[in-house]
Scaffold this motif. Sequence first.
Motif, PDB file in Angstrom:
ATOM      1  N   LYS A  15      -0.255   5.636   5.125  1.00 10.97           N
ATOM      2  CA  LYS A  15       0.563   6.251   6.169  1.00 10.97           C
ATOM      3  C   LYS A  15       0.341   5.599   7.524  1.00 10.97           C
ATOM      4  O   LYS A  15       1.286   5.423   8.299  1.00 10.97           O
ATOM      5  CB  LYS A  15       0.254   7.751   6.271  1.00 10.97           C
ATOM      6  N   THR A  46       0.851  -1.191   0.000  1.00 14.98           N
ATOM      7  CA  THR A  46       0.000   0.000   0.000  1.00 14.98           C
ATOM      8  C   THR A  46       0.888   1.243   0.000  1.00 14.98           C
ATOM      9  O   THR A  46       2.109   1.146  -0.009  1.00 14.98           O
ATOM     10  CB  THR A  46      -0.887   0.036   1.264  1.00 14.98           C
ATOM     11  N   GLN A  47       0.242   2.401   0.021  1.00 13.18           N
ATOM     12  CA  GLN A  47       0.925   3.674   0.300  1.00 13.18           C
ATOM     13  C   GLN A  47       0.260   4.315   1.512  1.00 13.18           C
ATOM     14  O   GLN A  47       0.121   5.526   1.602  1.00 13.18           O
ATOM     15  CB  GLN A  47       0.874   4.589  -0.922  1.00 13.18           C
ATOM     16  N   SER A  51       2.219   2.399   7.766  1.00 16.57           N
ATOM     17  CA  SER A  51       3.668   2.644   7.862  1.00 16.57           C
ATOM     18  C   SER A  51       4.076   3.071   9.269  1.00 16.57           C
ATOM     19  O   SER A  51       5.209   2.829   9.694  1.00 16.57           O
ATOM     20  CB  SER A  51       4.100   3.709   6.850  1.00 16.57           C
ATOM     21  N   ASN A  97      10.128   0.231  -3.389  1.00 16.21           N
ATOM     22  CA  ASN A  97       9.740   1.649  -3.420  1.00 16.21           C
ATOM     23  C   ASN A  97       9.842   2.211  -4.834  1.00 16.21           C
ATOM     24  O   ASN A  97       9.198   3.206  -5.167  1.00 16.21           O
ATOM     25  CB  ASN A  97      10.644   2.462  -2.491  1.00 16.21           C
ATOM     26  N   ASN A 113       5.692   0.550   0.120  1.00 20.44           N
ATOM     27  CA  ASN A 113       5.151   1.771   0.717  1.00 20.44           C
ATOM     28  C   ASN A 113       6.282   2.771   0.970  1.00 20.44           C
ATOM     29  O   ASN A 113       7.188   2.524   1.761  1.00 20.44           O
ATOM     30  CB  ASN A 113       4.447   1.403   2.030  1.00 20.44           C
ATOM     31  N   LYS A 114       6.202   3.913   0.315  1.00 22.31           N
ATOM     32  CA  LYS A 114       7.264   4.925   0.440  1.00 22.31           C
ATOM     33  C   LYS A 114       7.166   5.744   1.728  1.00 22.31           C
ATOM     34  O   LYS A 114       8.126   6.420   2.099  1.00 22.31           O
ATOM     35  CB  LYS A 114       7.209   5.898  -0.746  1.00 22.31           C
ATOM     36  N   GLN A 115       6.024   5.682   2.391  1.00 16.58           N
ATOM     37  CA  GLN A 115       5.765   6.610   3.488  1.00 16.58           C
ATOM     38  C   GLN A 115       6.847   6.609   4.569  1.00 16.58           C
ATOM     39  O   GLN A 115       7.259   7.677   5.022  1.00 16.58           O
ATOM     40  CB  GLN A 115       4.387   6.319   4.098  1.00 16.58           C
ATOM     41  N   GLU A 125       9.664  12.621  -4.219  1.00 13.25           N
ATOM     42  CA  GLU A 125       9.668  11.530  -3.241  1.00 13.25           C
ATOM     43  C   GLU A 125      10.810  10.553  -3.528  1.00 13.25           C
ATOM     44  O   GLU A 125      11.525  10.117  -2.620  1.00 13.25           O
ATOM     45  CB  GLU A 125       8.323  10.804  -3.254  1.00 13.25           C
TER      46      GLU A 125
END
Length: 815
Positions: free
Chosen positions: A559, A556-557, A562, A609, A579-581, A683
Motif C-alpha cells: 500500500k 508487490t501488493q 502504491s 492486476n 499491485n491492486k492497491q 477486489e
Amino acid sequence: MRVLKFGGTSISSLKCFSKVVNIIKKNYKKDQIAVVLSAPKKVTDNLFYMIEKSCQTKDIKEIFNNTKDIFFYLIKSLFDSNENYYYLNIYNFIELKFNRLLYLLNIVFNLKFCPNSINAEIVCMGEIISVKLMELYLKNKNIDVFVIDPKKIFLSKGQYLESFIDIKESERRIKKINFPKNKVILMAGFIAKNKYGELVALGRNGSDYSATALAACLKANVCEIWTDVDGIYTGDPNKIKNTKLINKLSCKEAISLSYLGAEILHKRSIFPILEFNIPCIIKNTNNSNSYGTSILNIVNDEKEIIKGITFLKDIAMISIFICYNIKTINIYNRILVAFKKSNIKIIFMMQSSSESNINIFIFQNNLSESKCIIEYEFCFEINNKLFESIHYKSDLFILSMIGSNIFKNKNIFINIVKFFNFIHKKMISILYGGYLSNAFSVVLESCNIVNDLNNMHKIFFEKKNFIEIFIIGNKNIKNCLFNLFYKKKFFFKKKHIELKICGISDAKKLLINENGINLKHWKYNLSNSKIIFDSDIIIECLKKNNFLNPVIVDCTQNKIISKKYADFLIQGFHIVTSNKQPNISSIDYYKKIRNMSIISNKKFLYNANFNTQFPIIENIKSFLNLSENKNYYFSGVLSSAISFIFERLNKGMSFYKIIVLALQSGFSLKDIYHAILGKDSAENLLIIARELGYNIEIKDIEIKPIISKKFLKKNIKKEIFNISISVDNKFKKKLQKAKIQGNVLNYVSNIKNGKFIIKIQEASPNNPLFKVKSKENIFIFYTNSHKSFPIILKSFSYKKNIYIFNILNDLLKLT
C-alpha cells in the motif's frame, strides 16, 4: 586546384604537424594545392586574453611567455639542429613578431583600452607565424612553396574583428597572380584588409572562411577542412552518446546547423562554396583515410532525412501582446529595424497565428539592452496601452533538429510526437518555417540539456525503442520476469527494443545503476546493497540521467508503494503494476492516479492486476468501446482458488481434502482463506466495476462468504478442521439440490442493475459457469440486446505468477 585548410589542433605538436606535412606531400603530387593555416591551438585565445588583461593594466608576463613557448617548443621538435638555417630563420621571425606584440600590448596597457585596429593586428599574429613556420619547414624538406599574402588579395567589408570578404573584388585581384606550378601555395587564414589598407580579422572560424573564399576565388575543385575529428556528427560527441558521422550535408543544412549552435563551419564560410558550387569536405588529420563529411550544394539522400541535432543556450524571449486594432506587421518591421541599429542579433522572431502577439528570441546577454530598445521604440504604444503586456523570460534553450522534408515523412512525425511526450512539460514554444525551413526547433525552460539532447538523439537516430525499468518485487517474481526477458531477447532485438534494468528493490533495499544492472549477480548485489529503499532516490535518479522511457514495475501488493504512484507519474515515470492497491483504494485516489497519468502524459497500466494469460483490462476497454448498448451486466468466477475448490466440491470431495490438495498445488493458506471469505473476488469485482464506469467503494459490494461468519475472525491454521466440517455440512444439502436439477454450484461475482454481489449460486448446463474448470477464471459480459450471446473470456491460471506475461505485454505498449 584543391584548397586544404588545417586548424589549430592539426599544427599544435610535432606529431600533428608531421601528419599535416604528410598530407600535403601526398596531395601536392596529384594536383596543385593551396594550404590555409590557423594559429596553433590556444594561441588566439591567449592573444585575446592578453588584450583583456592589458586593458585592465594587469601583468601578462606569464601568458605572454607561455604563448611564445608554444612556438619555440614546436620549432625545437621540428628542426634537427639549432644551427639549422631554417630554424634560425623562424626563431628570429618569432622573436620579431613577439617584440611587435609586446609593443602593441604596452600601448593597450597605457591607453587602458584596445583600439580595434591594434586588436585585429594582435589576434592575427598566430596565423602569420604558422604560415612562416610551415613555409620554412617544407623548404627544409625540399618542397617548393609559394606564399600569398591574404592582405593583398582579400578585400573586406565590415568591422575590424568581424569582416566579410568581397569575393568578386578578391577574385579579380587573385587572377592577376601567376601561380607557379608544382609548388605548394601557402596562405594565413583569418586575415584580410579593408579599403583603407588596414589589417582586419574575419571573426569566428575566420580561417575556415579564408579557405572557402580562396576556393571560390581560385575556382577550386574542392575545399578540404582538416581538423581533429572524422567530420560532422549527428550531435556533439562530447555531450551525446552514440553519435554517427554524417556522410553528406547540403549547404542549407550545414548553414542551419551552424546558425542553431553546432560548432561546425560558420555560415559565412559556407556561402562561398554555396555560391560557386564547390564541394567542401571536413576531414580528420589523425585519420586521413576517413571519407569525412561532404558539404554539397544539393544532396539527394532520401534515407537520411534528419541529419543532426544541436542547441543554443542562454536564450531570452520577449513576448509582446498587442491589441487587436494594431497592425502587427508594422510592429514586426519596427522591431527588426531597431534591433539591427543596435547590432543585437535576433535568433528567431515569431508571430502567433492569431496575430495577437510577437515572440522575439535573443541571446540572454542582450536582454537588458533589448528591454531599453523596446521601451524606447514603443513608448507611445506602451503609454497609450496599445500593448496589452510585455513579458520577458530568460534561461531558455533552443533544441533543434535539421534535415530535409521533415514533415513529409510519417516516421519522423511519429518521432516528433514521441519527443513532445518527453519534453512537453518544459516546452515554451515551437519554431518552424521561414529561412530555416529545414529545421524544427523547440524552446525549453531551464533544463538538463545533456539529458534532453541524448533523448532527442535516441529518438531520431538510434532507431530503438528504449525502456528503462525500475522493478520492485520479491525474489521469485523478479526471477520469473528476468527469465522471461532473457527468453524474449531475440524478439526484442528483432523489434529494436532495448530493455535496461536500472533499479531493483525488494521494498527494503535498493540496487540502482543508471547505466543498467548486470543481472548475473543481482541477488548478491541487492542483498549487500547499503541503500535503503526510498522512492525519492529513484526519482532523483530520473532527474539526473537521460532516461527516455522510464517505468516503475511494481510486483508487490504494498500500500505504501502504491501511494507513491502519483509522484512517480508526475516526475515522468510510466507505471506497470500487478499491485491492486491503487485500483481498490478509495475512488478519489483511483481517479487521482488517472488524472495524474493524463496530466503527466505517462501511462498507468495494470493488466497484471489479474493473474490471467491475457490482458483482461484491455479486453474490458475493448468491450466498452465496441458495445453500442451501454446497458450491460457482468457475471464471473474471479479467483483461481475458487474454481479449484468448487470443481472438487461439486464432485463430492470433502473440504479438508480439497485444502490439502490446494496446498500441494501451490496455493497458500492465505490464498485459500481470502478465497473463501470472498476477499479476492471482491477486489477483482471492484476493479471490473470501476472499469465499467461505476464509482463504487469496496463496501458497496455485498459479499456472502462460503464459510460461516463465526469462523471469519478465527485463525485458519488452528480452525481448519472445524471450518472443513462447517463447509461440508453447509454444502451437502445445496449440492444434492443442484444435482437433482443437473446443475453445479459456483462462487460467482455479479454486477446487475447497479448491484454488486458475490454469492454461491447454481449454474445450469446452458450457463457458461457450468463448465468452469479448476484454476480457471471466467469473465462473462452481457448486454440487454444480446442476452443469449454474451462475450465470454476464460483464462487458465496454471501458474501463480502467470501475470508476468501481462507485465511484459504492458511494457511493450510503451515502445
